[in-house]
Design an enzyme around this catalytic site. Structure first.
Site, PDB file in Angstrom:
ATOM      1  N   ARG A 164      51.745  74.443 -84.300  1.00 32.79           N
ATOM      2  CA  ARG A 164      51.056  75.979 -84.750  1.00 32.79           C
ATOM      3  C   ARG A 164      49.542  75.859 -84.161  1.00 32.79           C
ATOM      4  O   ARG A 164      48.893  76.694 -84.856  1.00 32.79           O
ATOM      5  CB  ARG A 164      51.383  76.520 -86.239  1.00 32.79           C
ATOM      6  N   SER A 238      55.821  84.072 -91.176  1.00 30.64           N
ATOM      7  CA  SER A 238      55.310  82.867 -92.156  1.00 30.64           C
ATOM      8  C   SER A 238      53.610  83.162 -92.311  1.00 30.64           C
ATOM      9  O   SER A 238      52.824  83.036 -91.363  1.00 30.64           O
ATOM     10  CB  SER A 238      55.195  81.408 -91.420  1.00 30.64           C
ATOM     11  N   GLU A 334      48.646  80.570 -91.552  1.00 28.19           N
ATOM     12  CA  GLU A 334      48.990  80.637 -90.257  1.00 28.19           C
ATOM     13  C   GLU A 334      48.453  81.752 -89.479  1.00 28.19           C
ATOM     14  O   GLU A 334      48.114  81.892 -88.295  1.00 28.19           O
ATOM     15  CB  GLU A 334      50.437  80.543 -90.012  1.00 28.19           C
TER      16      GLU A 334
HETATM   17  P1  FAD Z   1      48.790  89.078 -82.223  1.00 26.14           P
HETATM   18  O1  FAD Z   1      49.024  89.237 -83.620  1.00 26.14           O
HETATM   19  O2  FAD Z   1      48.309  90.305 -81.568  1.00 26.14           O
HETATM   20  O3  FAD Z   1      47.528  87.977 -82.066  1.00 26.14           O
HETATM   21  C1  FAD Z   1      47.676  86.629 -82.598  1.00 26.14           C
HETATM   22  C2  FAD Z   1      46.316  85.993 -82.306  1.00 26.14           C
HETATM   23  O4  FAD Z   1      46.178  85.843 -80.949  1.00 26.14           O
HETATM   24  C3  FAD Z   1      44.862  86.844 -82.662  1.00 26.14           C
HETATM   25  O5  FAD Z   1      43.999  85.728 -82.855  1.00 26.14           O
HETATM   26  C4  FAD Z   1      44.593  87.332 -81.385  1.00 26.14           C
HETATM   27  O6  FAD Z   1      43.269  87.700 -81.097  1.00 26.14           O
HETATM   28  C5  FAD Z   1      44.929  86.572 -80.392  1.00 26.14           C
HETATM   29  N1  FAD Z   1      45.565  87.153 -78.968  1.00 26.14           N
HETATM   30  C6  FAD Z   1      46.589  87.674 -78.846  1.00 26.14           C
HETATM   31  N2  FAD Z   1      46.678  88.375 -77.496  1.00 26.14           N
HETATM   32  C7  FAD Z   1      45.687  87.402 -76.711  1.00 26.14           C
HETATM   33  C8  FAD Z   1      45.339  87.213 -75.432  1.00 26.14           C
HETATM   34  N3  FAD Z   1      46.107  87.983 -74.428  1.00 26.14           N
HETATM   35  N4  FAD Z   1      44.175  86.666 -75.044  1.00 26.14           N
HETATM   36  C9  FAD Z   1      43.649  85.961 -76.186  1.00 26.14           C
HETATM   37  N5  FAD Z   1      43.997  86.134 -77.277  1.00 26.14           N
HETATM   38  C10 FAD Z   1      45.056  86.755 -77.718  1.00 26.14           C
HETATM   39  N6  FAD Z   1      55.554  82.926 -84.862  1.00 26.14           N
HETATM   40  C11 FAD Z   1      56.139  81.354 -84.323  1.00 26.14           C
HETATM   41  O7  FAD Z   1      55.398  80.517 -83.787  1.00 26.14           O
HETATM   42  N7  FAD Z   1      57.492  81.394 -84.727  1.00 26.14           N
HETATM   43  C12 FAD Z   1      58.546  82.397 -85.187  1.00 26.14           C
HETATM   44  O8  FAD Z   1      59.432  81.990 -85.525  1.00 26.14           O
HETATM   45  C13 FAD Z   1      57.845  83.405 -85.564  1.00 26.14           C
HETATM   46  N8  FAD Z   1      58.725  84.452 -86.333  1.00 26.14           N
HETATM   47  C14 FAD Z   1      58.062  85.660 -86.606  1.00 26.14           C
HETATM   48  C15 FAD Z   1      58.827  86.451 -87.461  1.00 26.14           C
HETATM   49  C16 FAD Z   1      58.336  87.672 -87.770  1.00 26.14           C
HETATM   50  C17 FAD Z   1      59.189  88.715 -88.545  1.00 26.14           C
HETATM   51  C18 FAD Z   1      57.049  87.918 -87.671  1.00 26.14           C
HETATM   52  C19 FAD Z   1      56.407  89.198 -87.907  1.00 26.14           C
HETATM   53  C20 FAD Z   1      56.089  87.102 -86.908  1.00 26.14           C
HETATM   54  C21 FAD Z   1      56.688  85.885 -86.543  1.00 26.14           C
HETATM   55  N9  FAD Z   1      56.069  84.815 -85.831  1.00 26.14           N
HETATM   56  C22 FAD Z   1      56.381  83.545 -85.315  1.00 26.14           C
HETATM   57  C23 FAD Z   1      54.271  85.217 -85.679  1.00 26.14           C
HETATM   58  C24 FAD Z   1      54.069  85.830 -84.282  1.00 26.14           C
HETATM   59  O9  FAD Z   1      55.003  86.795 -84.066  1.00 26.14           O
HETATM   60  C25 FAD Z   1      53.838  84.851 -83.303  1.00 26.14           C
HETATM   61  O10 FAD Z   1      52.672  84.134 -83.487  1.00 26.14           O
HETATM   62  C26 FAD Z   1      53.403  85.816 -81.732  1.00 26.14           C
HETATM   63  O11 FAD Z   1      53.275  84.706 -80.793  1.00 26.14           O
HETATM   64  C27 FAD Z   1      52.117  86.820 -82.213  1.00 26.14           C
HETATM   65  O12 FAD Z   1      52.105  87.436 -80.931  1.00 26.14           O
HETATM   66  P2  FAD Z   1      51.237  88.815 -81.089  1.00 26.14           P
HETATM   67  O13 FAD Z   1      51.253  89.352 -79.573  1.00 26.14           O
HETATM   68  O14 FAD Z   1      51.801  89.777 -81.931  1.00 26.14           O
HETATM   69  O15 FAD Z   1      49.676  88.289 -81.365  1.00 26.14           O
HETATM   70  P1  NAP Z   2      64.780  76.887 -92.217  1.00 25.35           P
HETATM   71  O1  NAP Z   2      65.570  76.679 -91.007  1.00 25.35           O
HETATM   72  O2  NAP Z   2      64.991  77.535 -93.500  1.00 25.35           O
HETATM   73  O3  NAP Z   2      63.788  75.553 -92.428  1.00 25.35           O
HETATM   74  C1  NAP Z   2      62.663  75.536 -93.501  1.00 25.35           C
HETATM   75  C2  NAP Z   2      61.600  74.685 -92.938  1.00 25.35           C
HETATM   76  O4  NAP Z   2      61.931  73.105 -92.571  1.00 25.35           O
HETATM   77  C3  NAP Z   2      61.195  75.249 -91.456  1.00 25.35           C
HETATM   78  O5  NAP Z   2      60.002  75.710 -91.453  1.00 25.35           O
HETATM   79  C4  NAP Z   2      61.194  74.069 -90.583  1.00 25.35           C
HETATM   80  O6  NAP Z   2      59.949  73.806 -89.779  1.00 25.35           O
HETATM   81  C5  NAP Z   2      61.712  73.008 -91.404  1.00 25.35           C
HETATM   82  N1  NAP Z   2      62.884  72.141 -90.851  1.00 25.35           N
HETATM   83  C6  NAP Z   2      64.355  72.590 -91.019  1.00 25.35           C
HETATM   84  N2  NAP Z   2      64.987  71.798 -90.340  1.00 25.35           N
HETATM   85  C7  NAP Z   2      64.210  70.999 -89.632  1.00 25.35           C
HETATM   86  C8  NAP Z   2      64.435  69.867 -88.659  1.00 25.35           C
HETATM   87  N3  NAP Z   2      65.608  69.619 -88.230  1.00 25.35           N
HETATM   88  N4  NAP Z   2      63.399  69.447 -88.319  1.00 25.35           N
HETATM   89  C9  NAP Z   2      62.132  69.422 -88.538  1.00 25.35           C
HETATM   90  N5  NAP Z   2      61.855  70.515 -89.496  1.00 25.35           N
HETATM   91  C10 NAP Z   2      62.823  71.251 -89.977  1.00 25.35           C
HETATM   92  O7  NAP Z   2      63.324  77.782 -91.732  1.00 25.35           O
HETATM   93  P2  NAP Z   2      63.496  79.410 -91.432  1.00 25.35           P
HETATM   94  O8  NAP Z   2      62.405  80.031 -92.259  1.00 25.35           O
HETATM   95  O9  NAP Z   2      64.933  79.997 -91.545  1.00 25.35           O
HETATM   96  O10 NAP Z   2      62.948  79.582 -89.910  1.00 25.35           O
HETATM   97  C11 NAP Z   2      63.647  79.111 -88.820  1.00 25.35           C
HETATM   98  C12 NAP Z   2      62.764  78.767 -87.730  1.00 25.35           C
HETATM   99  O11 NAP Z   2      62.012  79.876 -87.151  1.00 25.35           O
HETATM  100  C13 NAP Z   2      61.642  77.671 -88.040  1.00 25.35           C
HETATM  101  O12 NAP Z   2      61.359  77.081 -87.024  1.00 25.35           O
HETATM  102  C14 NAP Z   2      60.545  78.451 -88.285  1.00 25.35           C
HETATM  103  O13 NAP Z   2      59.182  77.869 -87.960  1.00 25.35           O
HETATM  104  C15 NAP Z   2      60.612  79.707 -87.428  1.00 25.35           C
HETATM  105  N6  NAP Z   2      59.804  80.934 -87.957  1.00 25.35           N
HETATM  106  C16 NAP Z   2      58.520  80.748 -87.725  1.00 25.35           C
HETATM  107  C17 NAP Z   2      57.866  82.103 -88.409  1.00 25.35           C
HETATM  108  C18 NAP Z   2      56.431  82.256 -88.291  1.00 25.35           C
HETATM  109  O14 NAP Z   2      56.003  83.285 -88.557  1.00 25.35           O
HETATM  110  N7  NAP Z   2      55.611  81.225 -87.730  1.00 25.35           N
HETATM  111  C19 NAP Z   2      58.764  82.972 -89.098  1.00 25.35           C
HETATM  112  C20 NAP Z   2      59.985  82.907 -89.242  1.00 25.35           C
HETATM  113  C21 NAP Z   2      60.838  81.671 -88.649  1.00 25.35           C
HETATM  114  P3  NAP Z   2      59.472  74.410 -88.658  1.00 25.35           P
HETATM  115  O15 NAP Z   2      58.779  75.619 -89.171  1.00 25.35           O
HETATM  116  O16 NAP Z   2      58.354  73.574 -88.132  1.00 25.35           O
HETATM  117  O17 NAP Z   2      60.410  74.577 -87.683  1.00 25.35           O
END
Ligand code: FAD
Ligand code: NAP
Length: 338
Positions: A164, A238, A334
């Site tokens: 991340r 998250s 995050e």
């Molecule tokens: P923004 O929120 O608009 O911006 C995020 C950051 O990037 C800010 O600092 C902004 O200034 C910068 N930025 C945005 N666009 C640019 C650009 N073009 N150039 C330079 N800087 C820029 N993330 C995960 O990694 N895995 C997931 O599974 C995941 N699941 C999610 C589920 C939900 C329900 C929600 C709400 C969020 C989730 N996220 C997840 C977080 C988010 O969706 C991601 O991080 C996504 O990539 C953010 O994109 P955005 O365009 O909305 O970015």
């Molecule tokens: P989950 O499957 O309930 O697992 C809980 C956590 O354990 C996750 O965060 C995941 O880490 C870790 N995990 C589970 N199985 C794993 C494996 N085999 N090896 C390594 N790590 C493991 O998680 P969840 O909340 O339903 O989310 C599912 C996936 O979507 C995850 O990968 C999560 O990162 C992603 N997600 C991200 C966001 C966001 O905003 N960043 C929001 C929703 C979901 P990791 O997070 O490193 O995968």
């Protein structure tokens, strides 16, 4: 291109926080961006680049020019026997892009289905889900430097991706407007289905021959059942990262909590599940005023309507404080704070 003054950012952040920015502009092409670079407002104001606003928390009104990147376009720019190099505009909706790739048979990002936001933000925190991260298929990105407008291509190594993390959250923070991202996608899929409930979900889908479409559908089904839809309940996914801790700390915690999930990341470090730690402190499903901790995923903070950014921030402080006190583990946010 119209630069508007005093604009509410409520429609532009998935937490639905009602803050205002001093200036706001939407750019939909490289030419519009170039024109913007010469504007006096661009030169004189601090800048915030925004995609879908799904990974930000606005704590207060911002005295800045918010640049919403809406540059679109998807094209295959190169091909060999095994791969397609697919270049997409930063303003493309990420999930729409994933679906397009699946339709065209470009494999590698099917596990990243239904992540909100835009293509341009995807390298920022090296988006990841279900055992796949964008770094696994990343080729390069194109960006324009703030404020001098010079252009640069960043290779995968130069992005210095981590969990991340990328260089854009560290040394190069707030210095670049990402305009395009190029991924190297596979002609023959390599499936990653051993993670979480994917296999179980695939059994329900019961397809004759496993496809990237099936994997994406399994991910979509799981995500839809667990995660709050920002269109219904404000959130930014998250709120905290899963903490990576020293093996020693993990072992001592495991002695007290044998059921604690832990995933090795190297010989000396282990990733803990922040959601599990938060749940143990009793925060899952708790509500404080207009915000709270989601009842199905404790890693997600939610806005029930009308919460301010400061209220959500204060809630995050309390949650992180309780995890620190109980487990001695520091939770890092995050979500990007403004
Ligand atoms: P923004 O929120 O608009 O911006 C995020 C950051 O990037 C800010 O600092 C902004 O200034 C910068 N930025 C945005 N666009 C640019 C650009 N073009 N150039 C330079 N800087 C820029 N993330 C995960 O990694 N895995 C997931 O599974 C995941 N699941 C999610 C589920 C939900 C329900 C929600 C709400 C969020 C989730 N996220 C997840 C977080 C988010 O969706 C991601 O991080 C996504 O990539 C953010 O994109 P955005 O365009 O909305 O970015
Ligand atoms: P989950 O499957 O309930 O697992 C809980 C956590 O354990 C996750 O965060 C995941 O880490 C870790 N995990 C589970 N199985 C794993 C494996 N085999 N090896 C390594 N790590 C493991 O998680 P969840 O909340 O339903 O989310 C599912 C996936 O979507 C995850 O990968 C999560 O990162 C992603 N997600 C991200 C966001 C966001 O905003 N960043 C929001 C929703 C979901 P990791 O997070 O490193 O995968």
């Amino acid at each position: 291109m119209e630069i508007r003054k005093d604009v509410s950012l409520k429609p532009f952040n998935t937490f639905g926080i009602d803050v205002r920015c001093s200036h706001f502009v939407q750019i939909d092409s490289d030419e519009a961006l170039e024109a913007l670079l010469a504007e006096s407002v661009f030169l004189s104001q601090p800048k915030i680049i925004l995609g879908g606003g799904s990974n930000v928390l606005f704590r207060k009104d911002v005295h800045a020019l918010v640049v919403k990147n809406e540059i679109t376009g998807i094209a295959v720019v190169r091909e060999d026997d095994n791969h397609y190099w697919v270049r997409a505009g930063a303003g493309e909706n990420w999930h729409g892009f994933v679906l397009h790739c699946i339709r065209m048979g470009y494999a590698g990002i099917e596990n990243l289905a239904l992540i909100p936001g835009c293509v341009g933000a995807s390298p920022m925190q090296n988006i990841g889900a279900y055992g796949v991260e964008i770094k696994d298929v990343f080729d390069s990105l194109e960006a324009v430097q703030i404020p001098d407008g010079s252009k640069r291509t960043f290779t995968r190594d130069e992005c210095d991706f981590g969990y991340r993390e990328s260089v854009f959250k560290r040394g190069e923070k707030d210095r670049w407007i990402i305009t395009h991202v190029t991924l190297r996608l596979n002609k023959r899929p390599v499936f990653h289905i051993e993670y979480g409930a994917i296999e179980e979900e695939l059994e329900k889908i019961n397809s004759d021959r496993l496809s990237i479409k099936d994997v994406a559908q399994a991910v979509i089904n799981i995500r839809s059942s667990k995660l709050p839809n920002p269109a219904v309940l404000g959130n930014a996914g998250s709120f905290f990262k899963n903490p990576v801790v020293a093996m020693d700390l993990c072992e001592s915690l495991r002695a007290a909590y044998p059921e604690m999930p832990a995933y090795p990341v190297s010989g000396s470090e282990v990733k803990l599940a922040a959601g599990w730690l938060i749940e143990q402190t009793g925060w899952k499903g708790r509500r404080i005023g207009s915000c709270g901790v989601h009842d199905r995923q404790a890693l997600v903070l939610v806005n029930y309507g009308g919460a301010t950014g400061d209220e959500i921030y204060a809630l995050s402080e309390r949650v992180a404080g309780d995890v620190q006190e109980r487990f001695g583990v520091t939770l890092e946010r995050e979500v990007n704070l403004f």
